[in-house]
Design a protein around this motif. Structure first.
Motif, PDB file in Angstrom:
ATOM      1  N   ASP A  16       0.582  -1.160  -0.225  1.00  0.00           N
ATOM      2  CA  ASP A  16      -0.092  -0.122  -0.464  1.00  0.00           C
ATOM      3  C   ASP A  16       0.782   1.199  -0.090  1.00  0.00           C
ATOM      4  N   GLN A  17       0.965   1.658  -1.678  1.00  0.00           N
ATOM      5  CA  GLN A  17       2.080   3.187  -1.487  1.00  0.00           C
ATOM      6  C   GLN A  17       1.346   3.885  -0.598  1.00  0.00           C
ATOM      7  N   GLN A  18       0.302   4.418  -0.513  1.00  0.00           N
ATOM      8  CA  GLN A  18      -0.381   5.269   0.599  1.00  0.00           C
ATOM      9  C   GLN A  18      -0.055   5.526   1.786  1.00  0.00           C
ATOM     10  N   LEU A  19       0.066   3.910   2.912  1.00  0.00           N
ATOM     11  CA  LEU A  19       0.921   3.848   3.798  1.00  0.00           C
ATOM     12  C   LEU A  19       2.776   3.666   3.997  1.00  0.00           C
ATOM     13  N   LEU A  20       2.739   3.535   2.901  1.00  0.00           N
ATOM     14  CA  LEU A  20       4.297   3.636   2.946  1.00  0.00           C
ATOM     15  C   LEU A  20       4.771   5.327   3.040  1.00  0.00           C
ATOM     16  N   LYS A  21       3.970   5.712   2.036  1.00  0.00           N
ATOM     17  CA  LYS A  21       4.795   7.838   2.585  1.00  0.00           C
ATOM     18  C   LYS A  21       3.671   7.972   3.750  1.00  0.00           C
ATOM     19  N   LEU A  22       2.835   8.018   4.512  1.00  0.00           N
ATOM     20  CA  LEU A  22       2.709   8.053   5.798  1.00  0.00           C
ATOM     21  C   LEU A  22       3.321   8.002   6.732  1.00  0.00           C
ATOM     22  N   PHE A  23       3.644   6.485   6.341  1.00  0.00           N
ATOM     23  CA  PHE A  23       4.944   6.205   7.556  1.00  0.00           C
ATOM     24  C   PHE A  23       5.871   6.789   7.192  1.00  0.00           C
ATOM     25  N   SER A  24       7.093   6.902   5.836  1.00  0.00           N
ATOM     26  CA  SER A  24       8.110   8.006   6.001  1.00  0.00           C
ATOM     27  C   SER A  24       7.938   8.844   6.788  1.00  0.00           C
ATOM     28  N   ALA A  25       6.830  10.206   6.659  1.00  0.00           N
ATOM     29  CA  ALA A  25       6.123  11.160   6.831  1.00  0.00           C
ATOM     30  C   ALA A  25       6.296  10.853   8.218  1.00  0.00           C
ATOM     31  N   ILE A  26       5.538  10.280   9.027  1.00  0.00           N
ATOM     32  CA  ILE A  26       5.802   9.909  10.045  1.00  0.00           C
ATOM     33  C   ILE A  26       7.401  10.203  10.956  1.00  0.00           C
ATOM     34  N   GLN A  27       7.456   8.981  10.101  1.00  0.00           N
ATOM     35  CA  GLN A  27       8.960   9.213  11.164  1.00  0.00           C
ATOM     36  C   GLN A  27      10.249  10.755  10.999  1.00  0.00           C
ATOM     37  N   GLU A  28       9.646  11.617  10.055  1.00  0.00           N
ATOM     38  CA  GLU A  28      10.341  12.735  11.126  1.00  0.00           C
ATOM     39  C   GLU A  28       9.573  13.950  11.078  1.00  0.00           C
ATOM     40  N   LEU A  29       8.553  13.492  12.208  1.00  0.00           N
ATOM     41  CA  LEU A  29       7.856  13.887  13.655  1.00  0.00           C
ATOM     42  C   LEU A  29       8.921  14.057  14.436  1.00  0.00           C
ATOM     43  N   GLU A  31       9.916  13.205  18.386  1.00  0.00           N
ATOM     44  CA  GLU A  31       8.876  11.490  18.716  1.00  0.00           C
ATOM     45  C   GLU A  31       8.311  11.577  19.727  1.00  0.00           C
ATOM     46  N   GLU A  32       8.311  12.477  20.150  1.00  0.00           N
ATOM     47  CA  GLU A  32       6.393  12.257  21.420  1.00  0.00           C
ATOM     48  C   GLU A  32       4.927  12.422  20.244  1.00  0.00           C
ATOM     49  N   ASP A  33       5.166  12.982  19.069  1.00  0.00           N
ATOM     50  CA  ASP A  33       4.450  12.279  17.409  1.00  0.00           C
ATOM     51  C   ASP A  33       4.167  11.572  17.291  1.00  0.00           C
ATOM     52  N   LYS A  34       5.654  10.377  17.240  1.00  0.00           N
ATOM     53  CA  LYS A  34       5.803   9.652  16.638  1.00  0.00           C
ATOM     54  C   LYS A  34       5.142   8.178  17.385  1.00  0.00           C
ATOM     55  N   GLN A  35       5.298   8.927  19.378  1.00  0.00           N
ATOM     56  CA  GLN A  35       4.786   7.971  19.773  1.00  0.00           C
ATOM     57  C   GLN A  35       3.446   8.077  20.085  1.00  0.00           C
ATOM     58  N   THR A  36       2.649   9.219  19.736  1.00  0.00           N
ATOM     59  CA  THR A  36       1.548   8.991  19.973  1.00  0.00           C
ATOM     60  C   THR A  36       0.282   8.335  18.691  1.00  0.00           C
ATOM     61  N   VAL A  37       1.738   8.351  17.156  1.00  0.00           N
ATOM     62  CA  VAL A  37       0.709   7.618  16.454  1.00  0.00           C
ATOM     63  C   VAL A  37       0.938   6.410  16.835  1.00  0.00           C
ATOM     64  N   LYS A  38       2.415   5.649  16.761  1.00  0.00           N
ATOM     65  CA  LYS A  38       1.966   4.051  17.326  1.00  0.00           C
ATOM     66  C   LYS A  38       1.309   4.093  18.741  1.00  0.00           C
TER      67      LYS A  38
END
Length: 56
Positions: A16-29, A31-38
């Motif tokens: 799913d290319q959209q998921l891949l793009k979203l996960f790539s964008a999340i990586q740039e957030l 740390e606190e935001d990444k933890q929220t997404v997780k």
């Protein structure tokens, strides 16, 4: 051990290319935001598993 970067490995596993793009964008957030997404993803998956167990 698999060779290649984590991004290359993820691209090879995620179809799913959209998921891949979203996960790539999340990586740039931050740390606190990444933890929220997780936490949100983890809670969603747990909810779906419970729903599956309840319906079987």
């Amino acid at each position: 051990m698999a060779s290649g970067s984590i991004a290359e490995q993820a691209a090879g596993q995620l179809t799913d290319q959209q998921l891949l793009k979203l996960f790539s964008a999340i990586q740039e957030l931050p740390e606190e935001d990444k933890q929220t997404v997780k936490s949100l993803i983890d809670a969603f998956i747990a909810k779906r598993k419970l729903q599956e167990l309840a319906s079987s």
